[in-house]
Design a protein around this motif. Structure first.
Motif: not given
Length: 186
Positions: A88-98
């Motif tokens: 996951x990248x942080x382009x939206x301000x944070x990473x997110x892993x499911x």
């Protein structure tokens, strides 16, 4: 005769990190949506001033819920089809892993390691990836016996433990400064 050019030093991994690495949403799914027991791990990658880094990349690697991997040398029974990898990248301000909670895996000496997720951080200004781990709250007994977290000075261990969140867990990564996340030399 042409003179040979000297070797160049290592380059940083940014700011062009996302070129060729955009997996889209599927990269953040270690398990399919709707998997029983699945949750999100979300967090920001923060620089030395505590500011979010919008151009970082996080990669995770973990065992399945039984503590196994899809590897031919898995001594406890191969977990056929288990991906165990997220990005996951942080382009939206944070990473997110499911993902799902990993099981315990044996250390080299055979002692059980607490459920954890291995994390690699790639970001601007880094010559090499940073490697850390995510441990989970509520596992204080097994976390305390884990040989890796046990090698970390007690005041720093909290930087390796995720915090409970409404849809799973929160794990912010501080690359330097106050409360810097513990990183491992691998």
């Amino acid at each position: 005769m042409t003179e040979a050019l000297p070797s160049t030093p290592s380059q940083t991994v940014g700011p062009y990190l996302h070129i060729g690495l955009d997996w889209g949403r599927d990269g953040s799914l270690v398990v399919p949506e709707g998997t029983p027991g699945a949750f999100w791990i979300r967090g920001a990658v923060l620089d030395g001033a505590g500011q979010p880094m919008p151009d970082a990349l996080i990669e995770t690697w973990q065992a399945d819920p039984a503590g196994r991997f899809d590897h031919p040398h898995e001594m406890r029974g191969r977990a056929h089809g288990w991906k165990g990898f997220g990005r996951s990248d942080t382009r939206l301000g944070e990473f997110a892993i499911y993902t799902v909670l990993p099981g315990t895996v044996p250390a080299r000496d055979g002692r059980p390691q607490a459920p954890h997720i291995d994390v690699s951080v790639f970001a601007r200004g880094l010559l090499h990836r940073l490697v850390t781990r995510i441990y989970f709250p509520g596992n204080s007994r097994i976390n305390a016996a884990d040989p890796v977290i046990g090698s970390v000075p007690p005041p720093r261990r909290s930087t390796l433990v995720a915090q409970s969140a409404p849809d799973g867990y929160r794990f912010d990564i501080r690359v330097q400064g106050a409360d810097e996340t513990v990183f491992f030399d691998v």
